[in-house]
Design an enzyme around this catalytic site. Structure first.
Site, PDB file in Angstrom:
ATOM      1  N   PHE A  22      50.709  53.633  31.728  1.00  0.00           N
ATOM      2  CA  PHE A  22      50.779  54.759  30.797  1.00  0.00           C
ATOM      3  C   PHE A  22      51.505  55.917  31.486  1.00  0.00           C
ATOM      4  CE2 PHE A  22      49.190  58.233  28.148  1.00  0.00           C
ATOM      5  CZ  PHE A  22      49.341  57.672  26.884  1.00  0.00           C
ATOM      6  N   PHE A  57      42.502  55.381  34.075  1.00  0.00           N
ATOM      7  CA  PHE A  57      41.084  55.035  34.032  1.00  0.00           C
ATOM      8  C   PHE A  57      40.821  53.670  34.671  1.00  0.00           C
ATOM      9  CE2 PHE A  57      37.105  53.680  32.064  1.00  0.00           C
ATOM     10  CZ  PHE A  57      36.339  54.836  32.140  1.00  0.00           C
ATOM     11  N   THR A  80      49.581  59.194  36.036  1.00  0.00           N
ATOM     12  CA  THR A  80      49.818  60.524  35.479  1.00  0.00           C
ATOM     13  C   THR A  80      48.972  60.698  34.238  1.00  0.00           C
ATOM     14  OG1 THR A  80      52.113  60.465  36.262  1.00  0.00           O
ATOM     15  CG2 THR A  80      51.576  62.105  34.577  1.00  0.00           C
ATOM     16  N   SER A  85      45.503  67.422  23.194  1.00  0.00           N
ATOM     17  CA  SER A  85      44.739  68.361  22.369  1.00  0.00           C
ATOM     18  C   SER A  85      43.260  68.001  22.266  1.00  0.00           C
ATOM     19  CB  SER A  85      45.361  68.437  20.973  1.00  0.00           C
ATOM     20  OG  SER A  85      45.369  67.152  20.380  1.00  0.00           O
ATOM     21  N   HIS A  88      39.807  64.035  25.936  1.00  0.00           N
ATOM     22  CA  HIS A  88      40.078  62.750  26.584  1.00  0.00           C
ATOM     23  C   HIS A  88      40.630  62.952  28.001  1.00  0.00           C
ATOM     24  CE1 HIS A  88      41.111  58.487  26.775  1.00  0.00           C
ATOM     25  NE2 HIS A  88      42.327  58.834  27.168  1.00  0.00           N
ATOM     26  N   PHE A 113      44.459  59.172  46.543  1.00  0.00           N
ATOM     27  CA  PHE A 113      44.498  59.656  45.162  1.00  0.00           C
ATOM     28  C   PHE A 113      45.868  60.249  44.864  1.00  0.00           C
ATOM     29  CE2 PHE A 113      43.820  62.924  41.902  1.00  0.00           C
ATOM     30  CZ  PHE A 113      43.163  62.184  40.934  1.00  0.00           C
TER      31      PHE A 113
END
Length: 153
Positions: A22, A57, A80, A85, A88, A113
């Site tokens: 993602f 995640f 990333t 909005s 989440h 990380f």
């Protein structure tokens, strides 16, 4: 008094990289920066394995499997998360950070990380090789140093 530091020599070290798909237009640049830095510091490309996961995640689970395998001196986690909005963003950032940190403590393997948590796309782009450097490259340096610090203990 002993002062223990880690050098930046990656010769004969093995690295696992977990990279989120993602936002891959950013993560590809982080990954390239990490691999380039590892190789410039002596790692062989054949000693670098990359696992792709759906998103930030999912990074901690694969990082844990890599760290537990005994095949890697360090694991670098790249992804990333860009604020949207909804809330989440907060859940994904918090769980990815906690999970990645826990893996390192549970396994004793440096797990770095490298998940960007930005307010907007522009901030992410800046951290993937433009104004703010390449965080993938910085994470690779951190991984090399941590492996060598631990060797000195």
């Amino acid at each position: 008094m002993a002062i223990i530091t880690g050098n930046l020599v990656a010769t004969e070290l093995k690295f696992g990289i977990v990279c989120a798909r993602f936002n891959d237009f950013i993560n590809d640049k982080l990954l390239s920066g990490a691999i380039d830095t590892l190789v410039r510091h002596g790692a062989s490309e054949s000693d670098i394995d990359t696992a792709w996961v759906p998103g930030a995640f999912e990074i901690p689970l694969v990082a844990k499997k890599m760290a537990e395998s005994g095949k890697y001196d360090a694991v670098i986690c790249l992804g990333t998360v860009i604020r949207g909005s909804t809330t989440h963003y907060d859940y994904v950032c918090n769980e990815a950070a906690k999970g990645i940190g826990a893996v390192s403590l549970q396994t004793g393997v440096p797990v770095i990380f490298g998940v960007l948590t930005t307010e907007n796309i522009e901030q992410a782009i800046e951290r993937a090789g433009t104004k703010a450097g390449n965080k993938g490259s910085e994470c690779a340096l951190g991984a090399i140093e941590m492996v060598n610090v631990l060797k000195g203990l």
